[in-house]
Design an enzyme around this catalytic site. Structure first.
Site, PDB file in Angstrom:
ATOM      1  N   SER A 269      -3.255   2.141   9.319  1.00  0.00           N
ATOM      2  CA  SER A 269      -4.459   1.612   8.690  1.00  0.00           C
ATOM      3  C   SER A 269      -4.189   1.493   7.196  1.00  0.00           C
ATOM      4  CB  SER A 269      -5.656   2.519   8.960  1.00  0.00           C
ATOM      5  OG  SER A 269      -5.812   3.454   7.926  1.00  0.00           O
ATOM      6  N   LYS A 270      -4.805   0.505   6.623  1.00  0.00           N
ATOM      7  CA  LYS A 270      -4.519   0.238   5.216  1.00  0.00           C
ATOM      8  C   LYS A 270      -4.920   1.400   4.340  1.00  0.00           C
ATOM      9  CE  LYS A 270      -4.564  -3.129   2.288  1.00  0.00           C
ATOM     10  NZ  LYS A 270      -5.297  -4.066   1.483  1.00  0.00           N
ATOM     11  N   ARG A 271      -6.000   2.045   4.743  1.00  0.00           N
ATOM     12  CA  ARG A 271      -6.467   3.139   3.902  1.00  0.00           C
ATOM     13  C   ARG A 271      -5.550   4.357   3.994  1.00  0.00           C
ATOM     14  NH1 ARG A 271     -11.271   3.917   6.068  1.00  0.00           N
ATOM     15  NH2 ARG A 271     -11.484   1.673   6.325  1.00  0.00           N
ATOM     16  N   ALA A 274      -0.658   2.522   5.561  1.00  0.00           N
ATOM     17  CA  ALA A 274       0.073   1.254   5.537  1.00  0.00           C
ATOM     18  C   ALA A 274      -0.394   0.345   4.406  1.00  0.00           C
ATOM     19  CB  ALA A 274      -0.106   0.535   6.872  1.00  0.00           C
TER      20      ALA A 274
END
Ligand code: GLU
Length: 508
Positions: A269-271, A274
């Site tokens: 997940s971007k948070r 990633a």
């Protein structure tokens, strides 16, 4: 579309049916993390491997969640990674438009067709009714499921709802019993009980189609042959099978790809774990390294080869080498791979690509703002030559080479005193060094080094490091640097002498 366009399209459809057509179909409901481009890359690689087409389609029918700038970010991300698009927004193509909101009428047409053929029906249930139903099911520990109320409306009830102008959605009338087999190229046949599947909405009350109908219509009309998508779509796949059946269409080949996981085995997940492609760009990762890295997230050639350039990947990439277990995203491996790709650059190429990172504002990771831009290319080339082997990202260059550019360096004086030395011995060693260097005619590392080694012996030091460490700190302020004498050569006599002088003063 003009008549000529139509003719080209028909000829194309008839004549080149076998050419693989693959699409990347992101929803602009957010920015993608780097792992999400992996799926796009597999499609792209296969398209290039086979001489097929790669299509970008924007699945933007969830208009309430559309995020400004997301589409540009997809396009720029693909471009940065070097995935060129054959058809899509901006480039266009014979199967456009490539934004689903602009294809709204098509989905409505097929929804009407499905109602007419008895495969779908209008549902007038209010959100309140659906919510109450959901709550009741939850209380009874039943799975949430539409109760098919409107599927069985009488003609009179239906007419009354229409006369009252009630808003409606369209639902697919799923078979009530039996089984649906989903064939997936990676997972084989997956069997679902129809009694577990409810009647999904295929057209919303605002006239827009959700993913289920929209992607399926588009994949069909766009001639998509291979659908690579995340395994989170497996539960919806039996409904897609039924929808294909109802429309009388042949389904493309499906490849439900395992998710890319973080090292913690959790979904990326971007948070959490990633970054986005642009974060990588900012840090000075090479797109060709990221490209190579992404290709190995769930695909392998022979379980051992890791370095493939773009052309090699295009040549060897086949879909049967996609694994059924998740690719693990390991940032350390990417860092290693990036270093490998940096070392493969020619020196000129390294300089050309690193300069923008060094010259960007200090707040963005560049050299201090008081250092004059543009940098001197000849000097920067000599500096970067010394760091070429050690650089892991282009973004770290500014920090690594800072002492070559700074007027004043700062460091802890204690670092001048190596093991087995004290301040006065270190000072004495530096005084001798200064005197020695002052007499060197030809400022060249090959001349400096033997003289310095001689000095170590003359001073009766146990280890060369006792002198060289002090000189290293004196001229760079650092304990880890490129080879000392080459570094002194590049710094030049004046700066080297000045810094040694300053170190002597510090030790006095
Ligand atoms: N719009 C869908 C998504 O972003 C695409 C899934 C697919 O590739 O079919 O998840």
């Amino acid at each position: 579309m003009t008549q000529t366009d139509n003719r080209i399209k028909e000829t194309f459809l008839a004549g080149e049916k076998q050419v693989p057509r693959l699409r990347f179909a992101p929803s602009p409901t957010g920015f993608l993390h780097i792992g999400a481009f992996r799926t796009a890359l597999f499609s792209w690689l296969y398209a290039r491997h086979t001489g097929g087409q790669f299509i970008l389609r924007i699945e933007d029918t969830d208009t309430a969640r559309t995020v400004e700038g997301a589409v540009d970010d997809f396009i720029n991300g693909l471009a940065w990674l070097g995935m060129d698009i054959d058809e899509g927004p901006v480039v266009g193509g014979l199967y456009g438009p490539y934004y689903q909101v602009q294809r709204k009428a098509l989905y409505q047409q097929y929804a009407s067709q499905l109602i007419a053929s008895g495969h779908a029906y209008r549902c007038y249930c209010t959100p309140e009714r659906l919510e109450a139903m959901r709550k009741a099911q939850e209380a009874q520990k039943l799975p949430p499921r539409y109760d098919r109320h409107c599927r069985y409306l009488t003609d009179e009830e239906h007419a009354a709802n229409e006369a009252a102008g009630l808003p409606w959605t369209v639902r697919l009338a799923m078979p009530l019993d039996g089984e649906t087999v989903v064939h997936d190229e990676l997972h084989g046949d997956m069997v679902f009980k129809n009694s577990d599947l409810d009647d999904m909405v295929i057209l919303k009350s605002n006239g827009l189609a959700p993913y289920h109908l929209a992607h399926l219509v588009d994949d069909h009309l766009m001639g998509i042959t291979h659908v690579l998508r995340g395994e989170e779509w497996i539960p919806s796949a039996p409904r897609h099978v039924q929808l294909h059946k109802a429309l009388g269409w042949e389904a493309p080949l499906y490849y439900h790809l395992p998710n890319v996981l973080g090292k913690d085995k959790k979904k990326l997940s971007k948070r959490r774990n990633a970054p986005s492609w642009s974060d990588y760009q900012k840090h000075g990762f090479l797109p060709e390294a990221v490209f190579n890295f992404l290709a190995l997230l769930g695909w392998s050639y022979d379980d051992k080869t890791e370095l493939f350039n773009r052309e090699e990947l295009i040549r060897v990439f086949t879909l049967d080498r996609i694994g059924v277990s998740s690719g693990i995203y390991d940032p350390d491996k990417l860092l290693w791979m990036n270093g490998v790709y940096i070392r493969q650059l020619s020196l000129d190429e390294l300089v050309r690509r690193t300069l923008p990172y060094m010259e960007r504002p200090e707040a963005e990771g560049g050299l201090p703002d008081n250092i004059q831009r543009p940098l001197n290319i000849e000097y920067t080339t000599r500096v970067l030559r010394l760091e070429h082997e050690r650089l892991k990202t282009l973004g770290e260059a500014a920090h690594v080479v800072l002492f070559f550019f700074e007027e004043e360096i700062s460091y802890d004086t204690a670092l001048l005193i190596e093991k087995g030395m004290d301040a006065s011995r270190a000072r004495e060693a530096l005084v001798h060094t200064r005197d020695l260097l002052a007499n060197i005619q030809d400022w060249n590392h090959a001349i400096i080094e033997p003289l310095m080694r001689e000095l170590v012996a003359n001073l009766g030091l146990k280890k060369a490091g006792q002198l060289f460490g002090a000189v290293r700190t004196a001229v760079s302020g650092r304990t880890a640097t490129p080879p000392l004498f080459e570094m002194m050569e590049v710094l030049g006599r004046d700066i080297t002498m000045k810094r040694i002088e300053q170190a002597i003063v510090r030790l006095s």
